[in-house]
Design a protein around this motif. Structure first.
Motif, PDB file in Angstrom:
ATOM      1  N   VAL A 111      63.445  96.040 -24.664  1.00 36.14           N
ATOM      2  CA  VAL A 111      63.998  94.906 -25.393  1.00 36.14           C
ATOM      3  C   VAL A 111      63.864  95.197 -26.884  1.00 36.14           C
ATOM      4  O   VAL A 111      62.960  95.896 -27.314  1.00 36.14           O
ATOM      5  CB  VAL A 111      63.286  93.575 -25.054  1.00 36.14           C
ATOM      6  N   GLN A 112      64.772  94.652 -27.670  1.00 39.35           N
ATOM      7  CA  GLN A 112      64.698  94.833 -29.121  1.00 39.35           C
ATOM      8  C   GLN A 112      63.769  93.759 -29.673  1.00 39.35           C
ATOM      9  O   GLN A 112      64.045  92.570 -29.542  1.00 39.35           O
ATOM     10  CB  GLN A 112      66.073  94.713 -29.758  1.00 39.35           C
ATOM     11  N   VAL A 113      62.671  94.183 -30.290  1.00 34.35           N
ATOM     12  CA  VAL A 113      61.669  93.229 -30.773  1.00 34.35           C
ATOM     13  C   VAL A 113      61.733  93.012 -32.279  1.00 34.35           C
ATOM     14  O   VAL A 113      61.174  92.035 -32.783  1.00 34.35           O
ATOM     15  CB  VAL A 113      60.241  93.664 -30.372  1.00 34.35           C
ATOM     16  N   ALA A 114      62.383  93.903 -33.014  1.00 32.64           N
ATOM     17  CA  ALA A 114      62.454  93.756 -34.463  1.00 32.64           C
ATOM     18  C   ALA A 114      63.625  94.560 -35.010  1.00 32.64           C
ATOM     19  O   ALA A 114      64.167  95.429 -34.330  1.00 32.64           O
ATOM     20  CB  ALA A 114      61.162  94.247 -35.109  1.00 32.64           C
ATOM     21  N   VAL A 115      63.996  94.245 -36.239  1.00 31.99           N
ATOM     22  CA  VAL A 115      64.991  95.019 -36.975  1.00 31.99           C
ATOM     23  C   VAL A 115      64.278  95.581 -38.192  1.00 31.99           C
ATOM     24  O   VAL A 115      63.660  94.849 -38.961  1.00 31.99           O
ATOM     25  CB  VAL A 115      66.188  94.145 -37.396  1.00 31.99           C
ATOM     26  N   ILE A 116      64.339  96.882 -38.345  1.00 29.19           N
ATOM     27  CA  ILE A 116      63.669  97.571 -39.439  1.00 29.19           C
ATOM     28  C   ILE A 116      64.695  97.857 -40.531  1.00 29.19           C
ATOM     29  O   ILE A 116      65.679  98.553 -40.285  1.00 29.19           O
ATOM     30  CB  ILE A 116      63.037  98.900 -38.956  1.00 29.19           C
ATOM     31  N   GLU A 117      64.469  97.321 -41.724  1.00 29.12           N
ATOM     32  CA  GLU A 117      65.334  97.601 -42.874  1.00 29.12           C
ATOM     33  C   GLU A 117      64.957  98.965 -43.417  1.00 29.12           C
ATOM     34  O   GLU A 117      63.776  99.293 -43.515  1.00 29.12           O
ATOM     35  CB  GLU A 117      65.157  96.532 -43.951  1.00 29.12           C
ATOM     36  N   ARG A 118      65.960  99.751 -43.782  1.00 30.27           N
ATOM     37  CA  ARG A 118      65.696 101.131 -44.194  1.00 30.27           C
ATOM     38  C   ARG A 118      66.226 101.419 -45.592  1.00 30.27           C
ATOM     39  O   ARG A 118      66.886 102.421 -45.816  1.00 30.27           O
ATOM     40  CB  ARG A 118      66.318 102.070 -43.181  1.00 30.27           C
ATOM     41  N   GLY A 119      65.940 100.566 -46.545  1.00 35.78           N
ATOM     42  CA  GLY A 119      66.403 100.795 -47.916  1.00 35.78           C
ATOM     43  C   GLY A 119      67.908 100.723 -48.009  1.00 35.78           C
ATOM     44  O   GLY A 119      68.518  99.753 -47.597  1.00 35.78           O
ATOM     45  N   SER A 120      68.532 101.776 -48.533  1.00 33.45           N
ATOM     46  CA  SER A 120      69.975 101.759 -48.712  1.00 33.45           C
ATOM     47  C   SER A 120      70.728 102.126 -47.432  1.00 33.45           C
ATOM     48  O   SER A 120      71.937 101.967 -47.370  1.00 33.45           O
ATOM     49  CB  SER A 120      70.375 102.727 -49.827  1.00 33.45           C
ATOM     50  N   GLY A 121      70.035 102.606 -46.418  1.00 34.86           N
ATOM     51  CA  GLY A 121      70.684 102.958 -45.157  1.00 34.86           C
ATOM     52  C   GLY A 121      70.822 101.749 -44.243  1.00 34.86           C
ATOM     53  O   GLY A 121      70.367 100.654 -44.552  1.00 34.86           O
TER      54      GLY A 121
END
Length: 76
Positions: A25-35
């Motif tokens: 299951v998807q538990v989080a969304v990780i922000e990756r700077g400009s990507g």
């Protein structure tokens, strides 16, 4: 804040087990700077453990519990 959609179990890669699993299951969304952002997927066992941490969204524990109950109930 946008409400989260209900979680669903799919086959995928568990970031903790580092293995291909049938029950992620998807538990989080990780922000990756400009990507682009990336989803963090865990198997149900590890998602249950993650849901008890202070980093997890408040509703995650209830969603993971619901998914466990759905797996335990016999199909109609």
């Amino acid at each position: 804040m946008t409400p989260r959609k209900a979680l669903s179990v799919v086959r995928g890669w568990c970031a903790y087990c580092e293995a291909d699993r049938d029950d992620t299951v998807q538990v989080a969304v990780i922000e990756r700077g400009s990507g682009p952002a990336r989803g963090l997927r865990l198997c149900l066992v590890h998602a249950s453990q993650y849901a008890r941490t202070r980093h997890a969204p408040p509703e995650l524990a209830a969603e993971v519990t619901r998914l466990w109950k759905e797996r335990e109930e016999p199909a109609p």
